[in-house]
Write a protein that holds these residues in place. Structure first.
Motif, PDB file in Angstrom:
ATOM      1  N   TYR A  45       0.790  -1.230   0.000  1.00 56.89           N
ATOM      2  CA  TYR A  45       0.000   0.000   0.000  1.00 56.89           C
ATOM      3  C   TYR A  45       0.821   1.277   0.000  1.00 56.89           C
ATOM      4  N   LYS A  92       1.379   5.848  -2.943  1.00 56.16           N
ATOM      5  CA  LYS A  92       0.263   5.286  -2.197  1.00 56.16           C
ATOM      6  C   LYS A  92      -0.509   4.296  -3.067  1.00 56.16           C
ATOM      7  N   ASN A  93      -0.764   3.119  -2.524  1.00 61.04           N
ATOM      8  CA  ASN A  93      -1.490   2.024  -3.168  1.00 61.04           C
ATOM      9  C   ASN A  93      -0.793   1.442  -4.395  1.00 61.04           C
ATOM     10  N   LYS A  94       0.478   1.776  -4.598  1.00 61.24           N
ATOM     11  CA  LYS A  94       1.221   1.216  -5.730  1.00 61.24           C
ATOM     12  C   LYS A  94       2.525   0.551  -5.302  1.00 61.24           C
TER      13      LYS A  94
END
Length: 179
Positions: A45, A92-94
């Motif tokens: 995340y 973020k989230n990658k």
């Protein structure tokens, strides 16, 4: 931490806590160019922009179980002692990418340590995750991929103690050919 394999395990634990499903570890030893690099990449995340600026501070941690976060700051310190550096990029989230660069021949560079045991244990302790470990030297490269290993194992769990022992030995044999 006395060796780089322990630093790698610490960073990978961060990736596991970040809910990664794939963790890539790449070690490049180039004795001719005097470079020893560690890359760790995950698809977790990520780290938000505010915290990304703080992660190298030994007194910052996002964990609630302790008040300090020494892992990344110690790895950075070890890299800098050899005229190297550490950088982290995250979205973020990658996921997150960490790169630590050392002078290969510098007297202050910690030894790699038992990386074959470290990789085998991480894979066996986290059978739901996939790991790709690549090690490159001036003599060639070796790639360990749990996706391929799980396919070959069929229904046998990668967390089976006999499988972990076999994987450790297999990784070490391949690394020995790169020395």
């Amino acid at each position: 931490m006395k060796d780089l394999s322990m630093h790698i395990m610490d960073i990978v634990q961060n990736s596991i806590r970040a809910k990664s499903s794939l963790i890539k570890i790449f070690i490049c030893e180039d004795k001719l160019e005097d470079i020893f690099e560690i890359f760790i990449e995950d698809d977790g995340y990520g780290i938000d922009a505010n915290d990304l600026n703080k992660v190298m501070d030994p007194f910052f941690t996002s964990r609630t179980t302790r008040k300090v976060g020494l892992g990344i700051s110690l790895l950075k310190q070890n890299a800098e002692l050899t005229n190297g550096y550490l950088e982290i990029k995250s979205e973020k989230n990658k996921g997150t990418k960490l790169k630590a660069v050392f002078s290969h021949k510098h007297i202050d560079r910690p030894i790699l340590g038992d990386i074959s045991s470290t990789v085998a244990l991480m894979a066996g302790a986290n059978p739901e995750l996939d790991f790709i470990y690549k090690h490159k030297t001036n003599k060639g490269e070796y790639i360990f991929n749990t996706i391929e290993v799980k396919d070959v194992l069929g229904g046998v769990s990668i967390s089976d103690p006999n499988i972990i022992t076999y994987l450790k030995e297999m990784i070490q044999e391949n690394l020995n050919e790169l020395e």
